[in-house]
Structures are given as structure tokens and as C-alpha cells.
Design an enzyme around this catalytic site. Structure first.
Site, PDB file in Angstrom:
ATOM      1  N   GLY A 245       0.776  -1.239   0.000  1.00 49.24           N
ATOM      2  CA  GLY A 245       0.000   0.000   0.000  1.00 49.24           C
ATOM      3  C   GLY A 245       0.803   1.282   0.000  1.00 49.24           C
ATOM      4  O   GLY A 245       0.212   2.366  -0.044  1.00 49.24           O
ATOM      5  N   GLU A 279       4.578  -6.383   1.759  1.00 54.53           N
ATOM      6  CA  GLU A 279       4.109  -6.745   0.413  1.00 54.53           C
ATOM      7  C   GLU A 279       3.983  -5.511  -0.484  1.00 54.53           C
ATOM      8  O   GLU A 279       2.900  -5.217  -1.001  1.00 54.53           O
ATOM      9  CB  GLU A 279       2.737  -7.431   0.500  1.00 54.53           C
ATOM     10  CG  GLU A 279       2.698  -8.688   1.332  1.00 54.53           C
ATOM     11  CD  GLU A 279       1.274  -9.213   1.508  1.00 54.53           C
ATOM     12  OE1 GLU A 279       0.301  -8.484   1.245  1.00 54.53           O
ATOM     13  OE2 GLU A 279       1.136 -10.374   1.917  1.00 54.53           O
ATOM     14  N   GLY A 281       4.056  -3.171  -3.723  1.00 56.09           N
ATOM     15  CA  GLY A 281       3.991  -3.357  -5.175  1.00 56.09           C
ATOM     16  C   GLY A 281       4.209  -2.016  -5.840  1.00 56.09           C
ATOM     17  O   GLY A 281       5.275  -1.687  -6.337  1.00 56.09           O
ATOM     18  N   ARG A 282       3.152  -1.183  -5.771  1.00 54.83           N
ATOM     19  CA  ARG A 282       3.155   0.124  -6.433  1.00 54.83           C
ATOM     20  C   ARG A 282       4.407   0.959  -6.134  1.00 54.83           C
ATOM     21  O   ARG A 282       4.968   1.566  -7.041  1.00 54.83           O
ATOM     22  CB  ARG A 282       1.919   0.894  -5.962  1.00 54.83           C
ATOM     23  CG  ARG A 282       1.690   2.188  -6.692  1.00 54.83           C
ATOM     24  CD  ARG A 282       0.643   3.043  -5.951  1.00 54.83           C
ATOM     25  NE  ARG A 282      -0.543   2.311  -5.565  1.00 54.83           N
ATOM     26  CZ  ARG A 282      -1.674   2.254  -6.280  1.00 54.83           C
ATOM     27  NH1 ARG A 282      -1.757   2.886  -7.419  1.00 54.83           N
ATOM     28  NH2 ARG A 282      -2.714   1.562  -5.836  1.00 54.83           N
ATOM     29  N   ARG A 318      -6.858   2.904 -15.077  1.00 53.14           N
ATOM     30  CA  ARG A 318      -6.952   3.626 -13.800  1.00 53.14           C
ATOM     31  C   ARG A 318      -7.744   4.944 -13.891  1.00 53.14           C
ATOM     32  O   ARG A 318      -8.546   5.226 -13.008  1.00 53.14           O
ATOM     33  CB  ARG A 318      -5.557   3.853 -13.201  1.00 53.14           C
ATOM     34  CG  ARG A 318      -4.771   2.549 -13.001  1.00 53.14           C
ATOM     35  CD  ARG A 318      -3.516   2.736 -12.166  1.00 53.14           C
ATOM     36  NE  ARG A 318      -3.842   2.995 -10.785  1.00 53.14           N
ATOM     37  CZ  ARG A 318      -3.803   4.177 -10.218  1.00 53.14           C
ATOM     38  NH1 ARG A 318      -3.418   5.219 -10.910  1.00 53.14           N
ATOM     39  NH2 ARG A 318      -4.139   4.319  -8.959  1.00 53.14           N
ATOM     40  N   CYS A 360     -14.832   2.124 -27.890  1.00 51.00           N
ATOM     41  CA  CYS A 360     -16.191   2.625 -28.093  1.00 51.00           C
ATOM     42  C   CYS A 360     -16.921   2.843 -26.770  1.00 51.00           C
ATOM     43  O   CYS A 360     -17.959   2.218 -26.508  1.00 51.00           O
ATOM     44  CB  CYS A 360     -16.961   1.645 -28.967  1.00 51.00           C
ATOM     45  SG  CYS A 360     -16.061   1.300 -30.464  1.00 51.00           S
ATOM     46  N   GLU A 361     -16.374   3.670 -25.918  1.00 47.80           N
ATOM     47  CA  GLU A 361     -17.021   4.027 -24.656  1.00 47.80           C
ATOM     48  C   GLU A 361     -16.570   5.429 -24.277  1.00 47.80           C
ATOM     49  O   GLU A 361     -15.386   5.748 -24.402  1.00 47.80           O
ATOM     50  CB  GLU A 361     -16.573   3.101 -23.516  1.00 47.80           C
ATOM     51  CG  GLU A 361     -16.866   1.658 -23.750  1.00 47.80           C
ATOM     52  CD  GLU A 361     -17.170   0.894 -22.474  1.00 47.80           C
ATOM     53  OE1 GLU A 361     -17.361   1.531 -21.426  1.00 47.80           O
ATOM     54  OE2 GLU A 361     -17.214  -0.332 -22.554  1.00 47.80           O
ATOM     55  N   TYR A 389      -0.144  -1.519 -12.059  1.00 49.12           N
ATOM     56  CA  TYR A 389      -1.580  -1.607 -12.346  1.00 49.12           C
ATOM     57  C   TYR A 389      -1.917  -0.996 -13.703  1.00 49.12           C
ATOM     58  O   TYR A 389      -2.936  -0.329 -13.876  1.00 49.12           O
ATOM     59  CB  TYR A 389      -2.392  -0.950 -11.213  1.00 49.12           C
ATOM     60  CG  TYR A 389      -2.061  -1.549  -9.861  1.00 49.12           C
ATOM     61  CD1 TYR A 389      -2.431  -2.855  -9.577  1.00 49.12           C
ATOM     62  CD2 TYR A 389      -1.348  -0.843  -8.886  1.00 49.12           C
ATOM     63  CE1 TYR A 389      -2.113  -3.434  -8.353  1.00 49.12           C
ATOM     64  CE2 TYR A 389      -1.025  -1.411  -7.671  1.00 49.12           C
ATOM     65  CZ  TYR A 389      -1.412  -2.708  -7.411  1.00 49.12           C
ATOM     66  OH  TYR A 389      -1.093  -3.283  -6.213  1.00 49.12           O
TER      67      TYR A 389
HETATM   68  N1  LLP Z   1      -0.943  -7.078  -0.488  1.00 40.79           N
HETATM   69  C1  LLP Z   1      -2.260  -7.259  -0.681  1.00 40.79           C
HETATM   70  C2  LLP Z   1      -2.969  -8.231   0.134  1.00 40.79           C
HETATM   71  C3  LLP Z   1      -2.929  -6.503  -1.668  1.00 40.79           C
HETATM   72  O1  LLP Z   1      -4.237  -6.686  -1.851  1.00 40.79           O
HETATM   73  C4  LLP Z   1      -2.220  -5.553  -2.435  1.00 40.79           C
HETATM   74  C5  LLP Z   1      -2.888  -4.773  -3.465  1.00 40.79           C
HETATM   75  C6  LLP Z   1      -0.831  -5.410  -2.199  1.00 40.79           C
HETATM   76  C7  LLP Z   1      -0.227  -6.180  -1.219  1.00 40.79           C
HETATM   77  C8  LLP Z   1       0.018  -4.442  -2.981  1.00 40.79           C
HETATM   78  O2  LLP Z   1      -0.379  -3.144  -2.773  1.00 40.79           O
HETATM   79  P1  LLP Z   1       0.536  -1.946  -3.325  1.00 40.79           P
HETATM   80  O3  LLP Z   1       1.830  -1.951  -2.536  1.00 40.79           O
HETATM   81  O4  LLP Z   1       0.779  -2.177  -4.753  1.00 40.79           O
HETATM   82  O5  LLP Z   1      -0.255  -0.735  -3.062  1.00 40.79           O
HETATM   83  N2  LLP Z   1      -5.587  -1.564  -9.061  1.00 40.79           N
HETATM   84  C9  LLP Z   1      -5.467  -0.571  -8.012  1.00 40.79           C
HETATM   85  C10 LLP Z   1      -4.688  -1.102  -6.836  1.00 40.79           C
HETATM   86  C11 LLP Z   1      -5.235  -2.372  -6.278  1.00 40.79           C
HETATM   87  C12 LLP Z   1      -4.448  -2.890  -5.124  1.00 40.79           C
HETATM   88  C13 LLP Z   1      -4.862  -4.290  -4.788  1.00 40.79           C
HETATM   89  N3  LLP Z   1      -4.120  -4.878  -3.728  1.00 40.79           N
HETATM   90  C14 LLP Z   1      -4.855   0.686  -8.591  1.00 40.79           C
HETATM   91  O6  LLP Z   1      -4.567   0.729  -9.786  1.00 40.79           O
HETATM   92  O7  LLP Z   1      -4.692   1.669  -7.871  1.00 40.79           O
END
Ligand code: LLP
Length: 438
Positions: A245, A279, A281-282, A318, A360-361, A389
Site C-alpha cells: 500500500g 508486500e 507493489g506500487r 486507472r 467505443c465508450e 496496475y
Molecule cells: N498485499 C495485498 C494483500 C494486496 O491486496 C495488495 C494490493 C498489495 C499487497 C500491494 O499493494 P501496493 O503496494 O501495490 O499498493 N488496481 C489498483 C490497486 C489495487 C491494489 C490491490 N491490492 C490501482 O490501480 O490503484
């Protein structure tokens, strides 16, 4: 900090001009900077070093095997949420004991694959899933390690679609129910572990992006209280997975640095005798990627100016899904340097423009009323913060093949996913196989 920068009005990715990549590989094109990706990983690692955490990069944000391989070589573990992601992690050479398998609903087949691969942790989200996991583990005669995802009921102040740690979302088990789950499935010291799932961890993930460390402090505080209670009742708790997150720069400057999250989180977790898992990601991938797209047409309708490009909600959903802001600027804009990597304000010489795709949206847009310089058919635009994402949420809607991905390291550019072809679009239909009764 990120290796996408303008030099004399030309955008470069590391030591490679973006325009050269577009000419060589075509558009739309995802471009990743290897150095930026690894630098962001290193920052998380350095910031949390005192806890010696297991960093499980969240594959769902950017899943290209070549990028996963770089991270695995750097020592990263992985957070996977499906059999498909587990497959990718293994192809990328991930060490199975450094994989966390999460997700609110896993099939029997996925759990079987995860257990057979001997992943490090299964994150369990309900009593029903604990039942399912116990049944499969017993059948395979394995004792997997598991963490219970708890819902700390903390508001991460992010988009409602990506808020997960508040009560009444589908994720995890309420804190008050957690004790009951441990009563039923937890392990006490000295207890015979044979045939048992080793439920010795807690998992949290409150939302994404969370541009403030404070909600982490609250949710971790609540988890630690629960851990004290559980330990007081004799249960073994050795792991706390604090989820992901951490934010990234879309506007620029809005996301705390990894070290700022760490300043709040590390003091809470040191000396707790817990294996800490993160965990992210982003925060690792988002600013390591851009999306290049060419202008197909421009036109006006009433007071609005439309810039129709060859990328769409298929390549980056997004803006359509979360009303998300992505900085957009010409990759080559002679005499017109970007105003700043910030919210683009009206500016002399710029015209508010809707950057839209060919789908087409009306929901197919990348930006609305965005001040941009004069543009012509063939001009190249860069959509920033498209490393996370973007490709992972891409679709083939309107039968549009998915775009190619390129990985840049210095002056070297390597195609890491070829552009899909029309044949790719129809292969599974022309060869449906035996299951379909063909
Ligand atoms: N761990 C769990 C259990 C998660 O559900 C997620 C993301 C992460 C880790 C990684 O989160 P991050 O560090 O990437 O924020 N599609 C959306 C974001 C969805 C996130 C889903 N879960 C967007 O484009 O903003």
C-alpha cells in the site's frame, strides 16, 4: 529520482530516448527502467533493514517475468494471489519459501498447487477457507504455514475501490472474530503439530495507495494487541505480514518515502519476536514505467478539445476506474519543456484537452481537460507512473492486441513482451481443446 527525464525537451528513459523506443517497438508501448525499479526495491529494503523483513513484491502490480527475475535476483520474495501469479513467480526463479499466497478466495486447485510448491505462507481470509486449507493439507499430508488476515477497521483514506482494511469490506476476519479462529485452529506450544496447518501468523493489508504512514501505525497497533492476547492464551504467533500500500508519485511529491513509513512502523515492530513481511507493489514499480502513445487525431466538439491516441482504457484503466490522475506530456516537445511533473494547471500556450482512446465508450479516457501544448497527428505522448496496475489490468476489449513491454537498462532496450497479434486474440477460440467437447 526516477530515470525518466527531459533533456532539451526530449524524454529519455535512462540513456535511451523515448522516441527511439517508439520507433523501434511501435506504440502503444510500456517502457520500464531497470535502474528505477531496483532503486525503489533497494529503498524499501534499506528503510526496513533493522527489522530484517521478508519483502514480498506484490506481483499483481507489474508481473512481467523479466522484471520479477531481476527482483528475485535482488533477494525479493513475492506476494501472489492466484495460481497464475504463482506460476509466474516460479518461472522467474523465485524461492518458494519466500512466497506468500494471499487472496480472499482460492480454489482447491490453487491451494493444492501452493502446498505442492511449498510456498512460505498461506494468507487465510475466513474460517471457511481455514477449513478448506486444513482439508487439502491433510489429504496431501503437509503442514503448511498460514497467517490469518485480520481486518483492523482502519481508514486508509484512499479510493473506496482500493480500501480494504475497513469493517464491512470483503477482506479478512474482524479483529473480534480472530480470537475464535485461533481457538479453533491455533497452535499452542508443545502441541502435536501432525496433520495441522501451522496457523502462527497475522496478515494485514489496509488499502492502496496509503499516502500517510499513520493508518499503518493504527492497524499494526491493533494487530499487536491481538498478538499479546493470543500469546497470553498460549498460542504461538511468530509472523506479522503488514501488507503493501505504500504510495508512488502520480502528481509528484504526494507519497512518503519508504524511510518515512519505516520511521513509524519499525519502532512498533522491533523486539516483538516477529518475522515481519512486507508486500509492496506500487511503490516499487509504479514510477519505474511509462506508457508511450501516439496521437491519431485531434478534433473539437463544442468547447472540448479531444486528442485521440492509440492507447486506451485497455492499456491503462486507472483513469476510467478510479478517476486516477496520470501526468501526460509530449515525449518530444521542442521549445516546450514540461511545466512540471505536477497537477497540470492552465498555462499560457496550453489548451485543455481530453486525451482519449479509440475504444467505443465515453469512459475511455486517459485525462480530462488537461492543459497540453498544440499536438498533431503522429506526435508521441508519455503517460507517466504506468509501471504499476497498467499492463496487469490490460484487456483486449474491442479485439485490440495487448501492447508490448520494453525493459531499458542504460542505453540498452530489450523487448520483454512482444506485442500480441490478431492470432493471439483468437487462438484459444480456434483451438478450444477437449474440455470444450470439441
Ligand atoms: N498485499 C495485498 C494483500 C494486496 O491486496 C495488495 C494490493 C498489495 C499487497 C500491494 O499493494 P501496493 O503496494 O501495490 O499498493 N488496481 C489498483 C490497486 C489495487 C491494489 C490491490 N491490492 C490501482 O490501480 O490503484
Amino acid at each position: 529520482m526516477d530515470r525518466f527525464e527531459y533533456r532539451d525537451g526530449r524524454l529519455w528513459c535512462e540513456e535511451t530516448p523515448a522516441a527511439t523506443l517508439a520507433e523501434r517497438f511501435g506504440t502503444p508501448l510500456y517502457v520500464y527502467s531497470q535502474d528505477t525499479l531496483l532503486t525503489h526495491y533497494d529503498r524499501v529494503q534499506a528503510a526496513f533493514a533493522e527489522l530484517d523483513p521478508l519483502i514480498c513484491y506484490s506481483i499483481k502490480c507489474c508481473q512481467n517475468i523479466h522484471l520479477l527475475r531481476l527482483l528475485a535476483q535482488r533477494g525479493s520474495g513475492f506476494d501472489v494471489v492466484s495460481g497464475g501469479e504463482l506460476h509466474r513467480a516460479r518461472l522467474a526463479g523465485a524461492e518458494p519459501s519466500r512466497i506468500v499466497f494471499a487472496g480472499v478466495g482460492k480454489t482447491d486447485q490453487e491451494l493444492t498447487e501452493a502446498l505442492q510448491a511449498a510456498v512460505g505462507w498461506l494468507n487465510v481470509e475466513s474460517e471457511s477457507e481455514m477449513e478448506q486449507l486444513s482439508r487439502i493439507a491433510e489429504a496431501l499430508d503437509l503442514q503448511p504455514r498460514a497467517a490469518l488476515r485480520v481486518n483492523p477497521d482502519v481508514d486508509p483514506k484512499t479510493h473506496v475501490y482500493t480500501t480494504t482494511g475497513k469493517r464491512e469490506t470483503k477482506f479478512g476476519v474482524d479483529l473480534e472474530r480472530a480470537a475464535a479462529v485461533f481457538q479453533r485452529y491455533g497452535l499452542r506450544a508443545g502441541q502435536n503439530m501432525r496433520g495441522r496447518v501451522r496457523l502462527t501468523g497475522l496478515h494485514l493489508h489496509i488499502g492502496s495507495p496509503v499516502n500517510d504512514p499513520q493508518p499503518y501505525a493504527e492497524s499494526i497497533g491493533r494487530a499487536l494487541e491481538l498478538i499479546r492476547t493470543l500469546r497470553g492464551s498460549g498460542f504461538m504467533i511468530d509472523t506479522l505480514d503488514v501488507g503493501g500500500g505504500f504510495g508512488a508519485f502520480y502528481v509528484g511529491g504526494e507519497a512518503p518515502a519508504a524511510s518515512e513509513y519505516a520511521r513509524v512502523i519499525v519502532p512498533l515492530l522491533k523486539d516483538q519476536s516477529l518475522r515481519v513481511i512486507l508486500e509492496p507493489g506500487r511503490s516499487i514499480a509504479a514510477n519505474a514505467g511509462i506508457l508511450l502513445t501516439r496521437v491519431l487525431h485531434t478534433k473539437s466538439s463544442g468547447a472540448r478539445r479531444f486528442v485521440i491516441v492509440d492507447a486506451s482504457m485497455n492499456e491503462l484503466i486507472r483513469p476510467a476506474l478510479y478517476d486516477a490522475y496520470h501526468f501526460i506530456w509530449p515525449a518530444e516537445a521542442a521549445g516546450c519543456s514540461p511545466v512540471s511533473r505536477g497537477v497540470q494547471q492552465p498555462h499560457a500556450g496550453l489548451t485543455p484537452s481530453d486525451v482519449v482512446g479509440p475504444i467505443c465508450e465515453s469512459g475511455d479516457f486517459l485525462a480530462k481537460a488537461r492543459p497540453l501544448p498544440g499536438l498533431r497527428r503522429g506526435d508521441l505522448l508519455a503517460v507517466f507512473t504506468a509501471g504499476a496496475y497498467a499492463m496487469t489490468m490490460a484487456s483486449q476489449y474491442n479485439s485490440r492486441p495487448r501492447a508490448a513491454e520494453v525493459l531499458v537498462a542504460g542505453a540498452e532496450a530489450r523487448l520483454v513482451r512482444r506485442r500480441e497479434t490478431y492470432d493471439d486474440l483468437v487462438r484459444a477460440e480456434l483451438e478450444p481443446g477437449a474440455e470444450a467437447g470439441a
